[in-house]
Design a protein around this motif. Structure first.
Motif, mmCIF file in Angstrom:
data_model
loop_
_atom_site.group_PDB
_atom_site.id
_atom_site.type_symbol
_atom_site.label_atom_id
_atom_site.label_comp_id
_atom_site.label_asym_id
_atom_site.label_seq_id
_atom_site.Cartn_x
_atom_site.Cartn_y
_atom_site.Cartn_z
ATOM 1 N N GLU A 24 -15.174 -4.955 2.067
ATOM 2 C CA GLU A 24 -15.466 -5.608 0.793
ATOM 3 C C GLU A 24 -16.669 -5.012 0.081
ATOM 4 O O GLU A 24 -16.720 -4.995 -1.144
ATOM 5 N N GLN A 77 -11.732 -4.846 -7.471
ATOM 6 C CA GLN A 77 -12.069 -6.149 -6.903
ATOM 7 C C GLN A 77 -11.111 -7.223 -7.404
ATOM 8 O O GLN A 77 -10.664 -8.085 -6.644
ATOM 9 N N VAL A 108 -6.809 -8.025 3.388
ATOM 10 C CA VAL A 108 -6.042 -7.136 2.505
ATOM 11 C C VAL A 108 -6.582 -5.712 2.582
ATOM 12 O O VAL A 108 -5.812 -4.740 2.657
ATOM 13 N N THR A 157 -10.788 -18.994 -6.894
ATOM 14 C CA THR A 157 -10.227 -17.690 -7.234
ATOM 15 C C THR A 157 -10.561 -17.399 -8.692
ATOM 16 O O THR A 157 -10.042 -18.052 -9.592
ATOM 17 N N VAL A 214 -7.496 -6.757 -5.827
ATOM 18 C CA VAL A 214 -7.520 -7.153 -4.410
ATOM 19 C C VAL A 214 -7.618 -8.674 -4.299
ATOM 20 O O VAL A 214 -6.944 -9.294 -3.467
ATOM 21 N N GLY A 215 -8.433 -9.289 -5.157
ATOM 22 C CA GLY A 215 -8.562 -10.747 -5.150
ATOM 23 C C GLY A 215 -7.265 -11.442 -5.514
ATOM 24 O O GLY A 215 -6.913 -12.473 -4.918
ATOM 25 N N SER A 258 -7.376 -13.375 3.210
ATOM 26 C CA SER A 258 -8.726 -13.014 2.786
ATOM 27 C C SER A 258 -8.716 -11.606 2.191
ATOM 28 O O SER A 258 -7.839 -10.792 2.500
ATOM 29 N N ARG A 259 -9.707 -11.335 1.345
ATOM 30 C CA ARG A 259 -9.814 -9.985 0.785
ATOM 31 C C ARG A 259 -10.069 -8.969 1.889
ATOM 32 O O ARG A 259 -9.564 -7.842 1.833
ATOM 33 N N ALA A 288 -4.940 -11.152 -2.528
ATOM 34 C CA ALA A 288 -5.354 -12.059 -1.461
ATOM 35 C C ALA A 288 -4.968 -13.504 -1.782
ATOM 36 O O ALA A 288 -4.477 -14.233 -0.912
#
Length: 347
Positions: free
Chosen positions: A246, A256, A273, A196, A259-260, A269-270, A263
């Motif tokens: 994505e 990004q 989401v 991550t 969202v990461g 997972s992205r 998640a």
């Protein structure tokens, strides 16, 4: 090669201001590992002094990292939590490894080049020899697995090279001392799913960092629920709604990043989401992220503050961990001395 008992070792520098990036990138993985492995978690304060440190701040930071471990869910009774400087075998084995490692190997270490910058002649010898101490940290316990990020893979490869060279150089003595074909294991990297990568809340192109002058660029693990909520609400976004796939996050670094983070905190997972929030405006997504972040991080911040108010307890955890770590490290270091041909005190 001899069979070795599975054992995980990992160390964290006491750099202060632990943040969400440290939590998602390392600490959550440490917590998960303790359910399946025997683990040793070390606050590597000897590594910290390879660059200048304020002594009082260093003391506080050692305790802060320990508090973060405990607040996040690491159990110091089932596993070992200690600070490196309390176990002198780390330094002893590091010197042995300084004599095993080759200068050419250390010259290839990219992290030294990055940290020393253009003024390499003024860097400390400790910063240059950092990787041999890291090898000693791992191998003094004959650890078999190390959770590593991208920036430490090269150092783990060096630890394997050092272990292999020691085993080869002293093969006859290792065998005559009853250790079979090799004394040290060749530690393996422990990869737990995709890393991550948490970026700044103010600039999605930069990593979240304690050195950023804006406190709003990061969520500190010591932040309370109100601070976490405020920072998420103020996080930089763009005017477009969230995409449903994505591919729509490309060239949208702030979207990004958020969202990461969602998640990772939700263990989803992205793509999952985005299926839920795709097409939504950031205001509604941020509201959900606030709830999630406060739920996950609020209790950690509260527990860290409670622990910080009781440094005696933190110190007792470190002392107990150091005693248990020494019980593993000491006989291993004694064996190394026997293999090398040193004369040592017995009994």
């Amino acid at each position: 090669m001899a069979a070795f008992k599975p054992l995980v070792f990992s160390g964290v520098q006491p750099t202060g201001n632990l943040h969400l990036g440290n939590y998602l990138g390392a600490i959550t993985k440490f917590v998960a590992l303790q359910d399946s492995h025997e683990c040793i978690y070390c606050v590597v304060d000897m590594h910290a002094i390879t660059v200048p440190q304020d002594p009082q701040a260093l003391t506080a930071q050692i305790r802060e990292v320990t508090a973060a471990f405990l607040a996040a869910g690491i159990d110091p009774r089932k596993h070992i939590v200690f600070n490196q400087s309390q176990v002198h075998e780390h330094a002893e084995l590091a010197w042995v490894f300084n004599c095993v490692a080759r200068i050419g190997w250390l010259n290839r270490m990219t992290q030294f080049k990055e940290k020393a910058g253009k003024d390499r002649e003024n860097a400390s010898v400790g910063l240059y020899a950092y990787p041999t101490l890291m090898a000693a940290d791992i191998l003094v316990y004959r650890a078999t697995h190390v959770p590593v990020g991208e920036d430490q893979k090269q150092h783990l490869e060096l630890a394997r090279d050092i272990a292999q060279k020691f085993n080869n150089d002293y093969a006859e003595s290792i065998a005559s001392n009853g250790f079979g074909e090799g004394f040290f294991p060749l530690p393996e990297p422990l990869i737990q799913g995709p890393a991550t990568r948490v970026m700044s809340l103010r600039d999605g192109s930069k990593k979240m960092s304690k050195s950023d002058p804006s406190d709003y660029s990061r969520i500190n693990l010591s932040d309370d629920a109100d601070a976490v909520a405020q920072k998420v609400r103020k996080a930089k976004t763009d005017p477009e709604p969230l995409p449903s796939e994505e591919a729509g996050l490309e060239k949208r670094p702030e979207a990004q990043n958020l969202v990461g983070i969602f998640a990772a905190l939700a263990d989803r997972s992205r793509a999952d989401v985005l299926r839920e929030f795709g097409g939504a405006q950031f205001s509604s997504f941020k509201a959900a992220l606030v709830d999630l972040a406060v739920t996950k991080l609020g209790p950690i911040g509260s527990e860290m503050k409670r622990l910080a108010a009781d440094p005696g307890y933190i110190d007792s955890v470190l002392a107990d961990g150091a005693e248990r770590a020494s019980a593993i490290a000491r006989p291993n270091m004694d064996a190394v001395k026997d293999i090398l041909g040193f004369v040592r005190r017995r009994g």
